[in-house]
Design a protein around this motif. Structure first.
Motif, short mmCIF file in Angstrom:
data_model
loop_
_atom_site.label_atom_id
_atom_site.label_comp_id
_atom_site.label_asym_id
_atom_site.label_seq_id
_atom_site.Cartn_x
_atom_site.Cartn_y
_atom_site.Cartn_z
N PRO A 96 36.92 34.32 35.85
CA PRO A 96 38.39 34.31 35.87
C PRO A 96 38.95 34.90 34.57
CG PRO A 96 37.50 32.08 35.53
CD PRO A 96 36.34 33.02 35.52
N SER A 98 42.77 36.96 32.69
CA SER A 98 44.11 37.53 32.83
C SER A 98 44.07 38.97 32.34
CB SER A 98 45.11 36.79 31.95
OG SER A 98 45.21 35.47 32.35
N PRO A 122 42.51 41.61 38.17
CA PRO A 122 41.75 41.05 39.29
C PRO A 122 42.68 40.60 40.41
CG PRO A 122 41.92 39.43 37.54
CD PRO A 122 42.59 40.68 37.03
N GLU A 123 42.20 40.71 41.66
CA GLU A 123 43.11 40.43 42.79
C GLU A 123 43.52 38.97 42.88
OE1 GLU A 123 42.07 41.95 46.60
OE2 GLU A 123 42.30 44.02 45.87
N ARG A 124 42.58 38.07 42.74
CA ARG A 124 42.94 36.65 42.86
C ARG A 124 42.63 35.90 41.56
NH1 ARG A 124 42.12 38.23 47.90
NH2 ARG A 124 39.90 38.49 47.58
N GLY A 125 42.86 36.57 40.44
CA GLY A 125 42.68 35.92 39.14
C GLY A 125 41.25 35.88 38.66
N GLU A 126 40.31 36.42 39.46
CA GLU A 126 38.91 36.46 39.02
C GLU A 126 38.22 37.65 39.66
OE1 GLU A 126 37.16 32.76 40.41
OE2 GLU A 126 36.65 33.71 42.32
N ALA A 127 37.07 38.05 39.09
CA ALA A 127 36.31 39.16 39.66
C ALA A 127 34.85 39.02 39.28
CB ALA A 127 36.85 40.49 39.15
N GLN A 192 49.07 44.41 37.00
CA GLN A 192 49.51 43.05 37.29
C GLN A 192 51.02 43.00 37.51
OE1 GLN A 192 49.36 40.33 33.98
NE2 GLN A 192 49.26 38.52 35.30
N ALA A 195 51.83 44.36 40.88
CA ALA A 195 51.46 43.42 41.95
C ALA A 195 52.49 42.29 42.05
CB ALA A 195 50.07 42.85 41.69
#
Ligand SMILES: Cc1cc2nc3c(=O)[nH]c(=O)nc-3n(C[C@H](O)[C@H](O)[C@H](O)COP(=O)(O)OP(=O)(O)OC[C@H]3O[C@@H](n4cnc5c(N)ncnc54)[C@H](O)[C@@H]3O)c2cc1C
Ligand code: FES
Length: 306
Positions: A96, A98, A122-127, A192, A195
């Motif tokens: 995770p 930012s 990252p798409e959902r806060g993690e990658a 970000q 998005a």
């Protein structure tokens, strides 16, 4: 503990010494204001405890990211331009982070980690698959190793996330200024913001040596096309041949700042070599931008630390 530079130059690790004794590796007075020093603030990265300590922070520790260790495998490392590689790592598990933050990478046989900023949001806060933009520093141990031969399949140790360079919750126009691979966290922050549906005007000043040192141009154009407000992209070349067909801006990337309208209302995001950031900060403050509206991420290396 919140920190960025670890060498006593950014001030991110400031804490209030409530009780106890410390020794200092370099004087906090080089970075902190007189009032902060008088109130007991010091820099944690420069403090050696000489007793048990009681300290206070300005924000709760629970709000800080949790740093963990990971194993990453290099799955691609294409050249993005003359001196920058797009380093793609597959981790053993999702991380995770930012946009704007960075990780520390350690290669086998090279002492100590090197810091690299995540180059995407990252798409959902993690990658689990990460991308970094790594610029070759001739004579530098890690980058000579990476650029020296194909390192695909090689494992690296990674720890992170680190850093306080992030998108602020604001509607102010964004003035982004990047030099070289300093574009990486700026792209992540802009992705970000897009998005999140940002409607803030953006000016992106990007400094490179020559046309062969420009990269990410298609990604920037895609961002610009999808942006819901004016988005001005100004690449500035410092060493382009005078006889070349380049019709864009030339000189230092900081020079256009003076010609921008209404800088004082902008929120600035600066990333790249420390000398570039120092010059940009001085110019912005000269044009009325308050220090609290300037966020900076200095790519310090062994030649630039005190
Ligand atoms: C928060 C942060 C984020 C960063 N993000 C990025 C990023 O996204 N992309 C990127 O490309 N870089 C980034 N950097 C810079 C990166 O961490 C490395 O410093 C850089 O890649 C050089 O690493 P290296 O091992 O090749 O060079 P090093 O071996 O660390 O050497 C760097 C330079 O210092 C010289 N040098 C070595 N030892 C000394 C010494 N004792 N005295 C004087 N000079 C010395 C070397 O000759 C070389 O020119 C970031 C740095 C920070 C602090
Ligand atoms: S001054 Fe301590 S982390 Fe930057």
């Amino acid at each position: 503990m919140p920190h960025d530079c670890k060498v006593g130059s950014c001030g991110t690790c400031r804490f209030k010494l409530v009780d106890g004794k410390i020794g200092e590796l370099s004087p906090s007075a080089l970075v902190l204001e007189r009032e902060e020093l008088a109130a007991g603030y010091r820099l944690a990265c420069q403090a050696m405890p000489r007793s048990d300590l009681t300290i206070a922070l300005n924000a709760p520790l629970a709000m800080q990211s949790t740093v963990e260790d990971y194993i990453g495998t290099i799955i691609a490392a294409p050249r993005l331009c003359q001196d920058i590689i797009g380093l793609t790592l597959e981790l053993d598990r999702p991380l995770p982070f930012s946009p704007g933050q960075y990780a520390d990478l350690t290669a086998p046989g090279i002492e100590g980690p090197r810091s690299y900023s995540f180059a995407f949001a990252p798409e959902r806060g993690e990658a689990q698959r990460l991308e970094f933009h790594v610029r070759h520093v001739p004579g530098g141990l890690f980058t000579d190793w990476l650029f020296g031969q194909d390192r695909t399949g090689q494992e690296l140790r990674l720890s992170g996330p680190f850093g306080q360079f992030r998108l602020k919750d604001s509607a102010a126009p964004m003035l982004c200024l990047a030099g070289g691979s300093g574009l990486a966290p700026i792209m992540a922050i802009l992705q970000q913001a897009r998005a999140m549906g940002a409607t803030r005007p953006v000016t992106l000043l990007y400094g490179a040596r020559t046309r062969q040192h420009l990269y990410c141009l298609e990604e920037i154009e895609a961002l610009r096309a999808a942006w819901k407000a004016p988005f001005e992209f100004v690449p500035v070349l410092s060493e382009e041949d005078v006889d070349s067909a380049w019709a864009g801006a030339r000189g230092l990337v900081t020079e256009p700042i003076a010609r921008l309208p209404d800088q004082a209302r902008s929120e600035a995001y600066l990333c790249g070599p420390p000398a570039m950031i120092d010059a940009a900060e001085a110019q912005l403050m000269q044009h009325g931008v308050l220090p609290g509206l300037i966020a900076a991420d200095r790519f310090l290396d062994k030649s630039t630390v005190r």
